[in-house]
Design a protein around this motif. Sequence first.
Motif, PDB file in Angstrom:
ATOM      1  N   UNK A 107      16.017  19.526 -34.350  1.00 25.92           N
ATOM      2  CA  UNK A 107      15.485  18.696 -33.269  1.00 25.92           C
ATOM      3  C   UNK A 107      14.475  19.487 -32.432  1.00 25.92           C
ATOM      4  N   UNK A 108      14.796  20.756 -32.163  1.00 23.71           N
ATOM      5  CA  UNK A 108      13.880  21.609 -31.406  1.00 23.71           C
ATOM      6  C   UNK A 108      12.582  21.836 -32.175  1.00 23.71           C
ATOM      7  N   UNK A 109      12.715  22.003 -33.467  1.00 26.32           N
ATOM      8  CA  UNK A 109      11.549  22.192 -34.326  1.00 26.32           C
ATOM      9  C   UNK A 109      10.597  21.000 -34.208  1.00 26.32           C
ATOM     10  N   UNK A 110      11.159  19.778 -34.264  1.00 24.14           N
ATOM     11  CA  UNK A 110      10.335  18.572 -34.140  1.00 24.14           C
ATOM     12  C   UNK A 110       9.713  18.476 -32.742  1.00 24.14           C
ATOM     13  N   UNK A 111      10.504  18.799 -31.717  1.00 23.43           N
ATOM     14  CA  UNK A 111       9.997  18.692 -30.347  1.00 23.43           C
ATOM     15  C   UNK A 111       8.825  19.636 -30.121  1.00 23.43           C
ATOM     16  N   UNK A 112       8.960  20.867 -30.587  1.00 23.23           N
ATOM     17  CA  UNK A 112       7.893  21.854 -30.396  1.00 23.23           C
ATOM     18  C   UNK A 112       6.604  21.478 -31.112  1.00 23.23           C
ATOM     19  N   UNK A 113       6.713  20.580 -32.090  1.00 21.60           N
ATOM     20  CA  UNK A 113       5.525  20.145 -32.829  1.00 21.60           C
ATOM     21  C   UNK A 113       5.053  18.760 -32.403  1.00 21.60           C
ATOM     22  N   UNK A 114       5.633  18.275 -31.309  1.00 20.69           N
ATOM     23  CA  UNK A 114       5.182  17.011 -30.748  1.00 20.69           C
ATOM     24  C   UNK A 114       5.743  15.776 -31.423  1.00 20.69           C
ATOM     25  N   UNK A 115       6.679  15.923 -32.323  1.00 20.64           N
ATOM     26  CA  UNK A 115       7.316  14.779 -32.988  1.00 20.64           C
ATOM     27  C   UNK A 115       8.523  14.369 -32.149  1.00 20.64           C
ATOM     28  N   UNK A 116       8.257  13.754 -31.003  1.00 19.57           N
ATOM     29  CA  UNK A 116       9.296  13.520 -30.004  1.00 19.57           C
ATOM     30  C   UNK A 116      10.335  12.488 -30.450  1.00 19.57           C
ATOM     31  N   UNK A 117       9.910  11.460 -31.153  1.00 18.73           N
ATOM     32  CA  UNK A 117      10.870  10.465 -31.617  1.00 18.73           C
ATOM     33  C   UNK A 117      11.822  11.083 -32.651  1.00 18.73           C
ATOM     34  N   UNK A 118      11.268  11.875 -33.564  1.00 19.55           N
ATOM     35  CA  UNK A 118      12.098  12.544 -34.567  1.00 19.55           C
ATOM     36  C   UNK A 118      13.061  13.523 -33.894  1.00 19.55           C
TER      37      UNK A 118
END
Length: 274
Positions: free
Chosen positions: A194-205
């Motif tokens: 989840x952190x990986x997705x957040x740091x890349x701007x994939x907030x919904x994922x």
Amino acid sequence: MRTLRTSWPASWRVWALASAVSAVMGLAACSSTPKDDPNSQANLEKLYEEAKEDMMSGSYDRAIKTLERIEGRAAGTTLGQQAQLDLAWANYKSGERVQAVAVLDRFIKLNPSSAALDYALYMKGLVNFNDDLGLFGRIARQDISERDQQAARDSMQAFKQLVEQFPDSKYAPDARTRIDYITNSLAAYEVHVARYYYNRGAYLAAANRAQAALLEFQNAPALEEALYLMVRSYDKLGLNQLRDDSERVLKSSFPDSGYLNGVVRKEKPWWQVW
């Protein structure tokens, strides 16, 4: 003068032939004692002793070959069951985890009423658990798309089956401890994703992955960060109601959380749960 030949009746000739065959078979039986029978109990026990000596000396490849012979010849016996369990251990010690699990699965399927079934389940969980620990060290810098948590899940499933079917087994307490550890590890891994997705701007994922961790793993330490990531992700997406709901749950579940004060803990490897 002609030499007279005695003519034996046909029935006598048959009887003579039968007697000769019986005599030959009798001699063969005498020369082939149970000691020479490769499937005799004595020979199988001798093979098993050789396999044990090989395992004690670390000659697992040789032990595996011997145990496979015993397993085939002593199928359905107590010795055959013991050979299967030792075969699984020898495969595991030689680094053949897949083969070890296959042997244990075969044992569990063929011996559902065995007195050693709890041990077989424990060993299956242990084989996958230790493989998972090795995985933690190998992939600390590996891309998350290449990381596989199936070994950890298989391990937890075996331990859960053990404690459910044999709650009083001597292996159950250790299995419960390992279940807790695996649960925390898997939850930490999901939050890492989840952190990986957040740091890349994939907030919904990121929000969906964090929410999945909340639903699957209860009371795991990593869920504190999962809720925080949900709050931040929903805020980025402009979903204010979901953001506020997540923040309310975070405050309720972790009233002393540093995330509430904007104090984000230093990121550590996802597999390090202490």
